[in-house]
Enzyme design. Structure first.
Site, short mmCIF file in Angstrom:
data_model
loop_
_atom_site.label_atom_id
_atom_site.label_comp_id
_atom_site.label_asym_id
_atom_site.label_seq_id
_atom_site.Cartn_x
_atom_site.Cartn_y
_atom_site.Cartn_z
N CYS A 113 73.04 -77.10 -97.87
CA CYS A 113 73.38 -76.52 -99.18
C CYS A 113 74.90 -76.45 -99.42
CB CYS A 113 72.77 -75.14 -99.33
SG CYS A 113 70.97 -75.14 -99.21
N HIS A 249 77.10 -70.83 -104.53
CA HIS A 249 75.88 -71.60 -104.30
C HIS A 249 74.71 -70.89 -104.99
CE1 HIS A 249 72.63 -73.72 -102.56
NE2 HIS A 249 72.33 -72.83 -101.63
N ASN A 279 66.92 -73.19 -105.91
CA ASN A 279 67.97 -73.63 -104.98
C ASN A 279 67.83 -75.14 -104.79
OD1 ASN A 279 69.60 -74.23 -102.82
ND2 ASN A 279 68.92 -72.51 -101.54
O1 UT7 Z 1 71.04 -71.93 -99.11
C1 UT7 Z 1 70.58 -70.85 -98.43
C2 UT7 Z 1 69.08 -70.92 -98.51
N1 UT7 Z 1 68.36 -69.73 -98.28
C3 UT7 Z 1 68.40 -68.64 -99.05
O2 UT7 Z 1 69.15 -68.51 -99.96
C4 UT7 Z 1 67.40 -67.56 -98.76
C5 UT7 Z 1 68.04 -66.26 -98.50
N2 UT7 Z 1 67.03 -65.22 -98.44
C6 UT7 Z 1 66.38 -64.76 -99.56
O3 UT7 Z 1 66.63 -65.21 -100.67
C7 UT7 Z 1 65.41 -63.63 -99.38
O4 UT7 Z 1 65.44 -63.21 -98.04
C8 UT7 Z 1 63.95 -63.99 -99.77
C9 UT7 Z 1 63.87 -64.16 -101.28
C10 UT7 Z 1 63.52 -65.26 -99.08
C11 UT7 Z 1 63.02 -62.86 -99.39
O5 UT7 Z 1 63.45 -61.65 -99.96
P1 UT7 Z 1 63.57 -60.33 -99.07
O6 UT7 Z 1 63.96 -59.25 -99.98
O7 UT7 Z 1 64.50 -60.64 -97.94
O8 UT7 Z 1 62.09 -60.11 -98.59
P2 UT7 Z 1 61.49 -60.08 -97.10
O9 UT7 Z 1 61.62 -61.43 -96.47
O10 UT7 Z 1 62.08 -58.92 -96.39
O11 UT7 Z 1 59.99 -59.82 -97.39
C12 UT7 Z 1 59.52 -58.62 -98.00
C13 UT7 Z 1 58.02 -58.70 -98.17
C14 UT7 Z 1 57.27 -59.16 -96.93
O12 UT7 Z 1 56.09 -58.43 -96.85
P3 UT7 Z 1 55.93 -57.25 -95.77
O13 UT7 Z 1 56.15 -57.92 -94.44
O14 UT7 Z 1 56.99 -56.27 -96.11
O15 UT7 Z 1 54.54 -56.79 -96.01
C15 UT7 Z 1 56.95 -60.60 -97.20
O16 UT7 Z 1 55.80 -61.05 -96.54
O17 UT7 Z 1 57.72 -59.66 -99.19
C16 UT7 Z 1 56.72 -60.58 -98.68
N3 UT7 Z 1 56.93 -61.88 -99.31
C17 UT7 Z 1 56.40 -62.21 -100.50
N4 UT7 Z 1 55.63 -61.52 -101.37
C18 UT7 Z 1 55.27 -62.17 -102.51
C19 UT7 Z 1 57.66 -62.93 -98.84
N5 UT7 Z 1 57.59 -63.94 -99.71
C20 UT7 Z 1 56.83 -63.53 -100.75
C21 UT7 Z 1 56.41 -64.13 -101.96
N6 UT7 Z 1 55.64 -63.42 -102.79
N7 UT7 Z 1 56.77 -65.38 -102.29
#
Ligand code: UT7
Length: 322
Positions: A113, A249, A279
């Site tokens: 990225c 980004h 992204n």
């Molecule tokens: O170029 C760099 C590329 N990468 C990125 O930019 C990604 C950077 N990270 C992020 O953008 C965020 O970490 C995410 C958007 C991927 C996730 O957001 P978060 O606030 O960090 O959520 P989390 O991973 O802590 O997950 C919270 C909850 C989890 O459930 P539990 O374990 O608390 O029950 C996940 O299983 O949200 C759940 N979850 C979802 N729920 C609905 C994860 N993905 C999804 C989804 N829909 N798509």
């Protein structure tokens, strides 16, 4: 002293739009969750017979047209991509042939990225040292090909697209400075754990997909891109007030907002296009730049700080007078 001036930009998005509502029928997710956590409403997906070079070609032709040069004037092509059409030749060589250019160097850069920032840095150094006078710099990706469409943690985030700029040697800047970093200690936090040399079985079985420790990547992305703003401003003895636009980004609107806040930029000066692109990896910054130039948001004379962050980790910035 020779500098690189940006004389034209272009971009291209595949026709197919994939909305959050459509994702709801593919994985256990919902529009409100995706909007609240990422700010992404939709992303574009390349057609089955559409490849990274196709996106690069369309973006490049738009950039060349905007620059008012002929393809024959281009004496360097650098393509940033993680999703090359073939193992070899490089996508840059394929693109060079499509554009009818013969002879000058063309090569790919792989920094995921942050790839466009690396490509821009390299092209700038070619121009500053007199090795090139008119460079085509491209970020293009079909990231959808390395996504597991049954993994809700990753499939909601990414999209396909291409962006390009033409740089020309000039006595006036142009690109004021570029700053690149990498740290392979974080190689496992965001990766496709397969390739030609290692775990080729995953390639053969069509399961070479992106894996990510989302919250860890989030944290590092914010810290690295906020620090990059400080590094870039310090290198140019400038204050944040001197910069007209910040283009971080386009990964996640929460990351973009956090970087803007930490770096002290008001929201009105931070370019956000992630809502409609998702992204797009190496294409994200040139896509955002091109859209903002074309819709008149970014104007000639504006000072723009662009930055990328990606797997590796890799991160980099460029300060550029449009
Ligand atoms: O170029 C760099 C590329 N990468 C990125 O930019 C990604 C950077 N990270 C992020 O953008 C965020 O970490 C995410 C958007 C991927 C996730 O957001 P978060 O606030 O960090 O959520 P989390 O991973 O802590 O997950 C919270 C909850 C989890 O459930 P539990 O374990 O608390 O029950 C996940 O299983 O949200 C759940 N979850 C979802 N729920 C609905 C994860 N993905 C999804 C989804 N829909 N798509």
């Amino acid at each position: 002293m020779m500098y690189s001036r940006l004389i034209g930009s272009g971009s291209y998005l595949p026709e197919k739009v994939l909305t959050n509502e459509e994702l709801e029928s593919m994985v256990d997710t919902d529009h409100d969750w995706i909007m609240a956590r990422t700010g992404i409403a939709e992303r574009r997906i390349a057609a089955d017979d559409e490849f990274t070079c196709d996106l690069a070609e369309k973006a490049s032709k738009a950039a060349i047209k905007a620059a008012g040069v002929s393809a024959q004037d281009i004496d360097l092509i650098v393509v940033a991509t993680t999703t090359a059409d073939q193992v070899f030749p490089s996508t840059a060589c394929l693109l060079q042939h499509r554009l009818g250019i013969e002879g000058p160097p063309a090569f790919d850069v792989q920094a995921v990225c942050a790839g466009f920032m690396f490509a821009l840095d390299i092209a700038d150094k070619f121009i500053r040292t007199g090795s090139a006078s008119c460079a085509l710099v491209v970020g293009a990706e079909t990231f959808s090909r390395i996504i597991d469409w049954s993994d809700r943690r990753t499939c909601i985030l990414f999209g396909d697209g291409g962006g390009a700029v033409v740089l020309k040697a000039d006595q006036q800047p142009g690109i004021l400075s570029t700053h690149l970093h990498s740290d392979g200690r974080f190689k496992d936090l965001l990766c496709v754990p397969a390739g030609i040399s290692r775990n080729y079985q995953a390639i053969q079985s069509g399961t070479a997909f992106t894996t990510m420790e989302g919250s860890e990547v989030f944290r590092w992305a914010v810290t690295a891109m906020a620090d990059l703003v400080d590094e870039t401003l310090a290198a140019n003895s400038l204050d944040k007030e001197d910069v007209d636009w910040l283009i971080p980004h386009q990964a996640n609107v929460r990351i973009i907002n956090a970087v803007g806040r930490r770096a002290g930029f008001p929201a009105e000066k931070v370019i956000v296009t992630v809502e409609h692109h998702g992204n797009t990896s190496a294409a994200s910054v040139p896509l955002a730049l091109d859209e903002s130039i074309r819709d008149g948001t970014i104007k000639p004379g504006d000072l723009v700080l662009m930055e990328g962050f990606g797997g590796g980790f890799t991160w980099g910035s460029a300060l550029i007078r449009i």
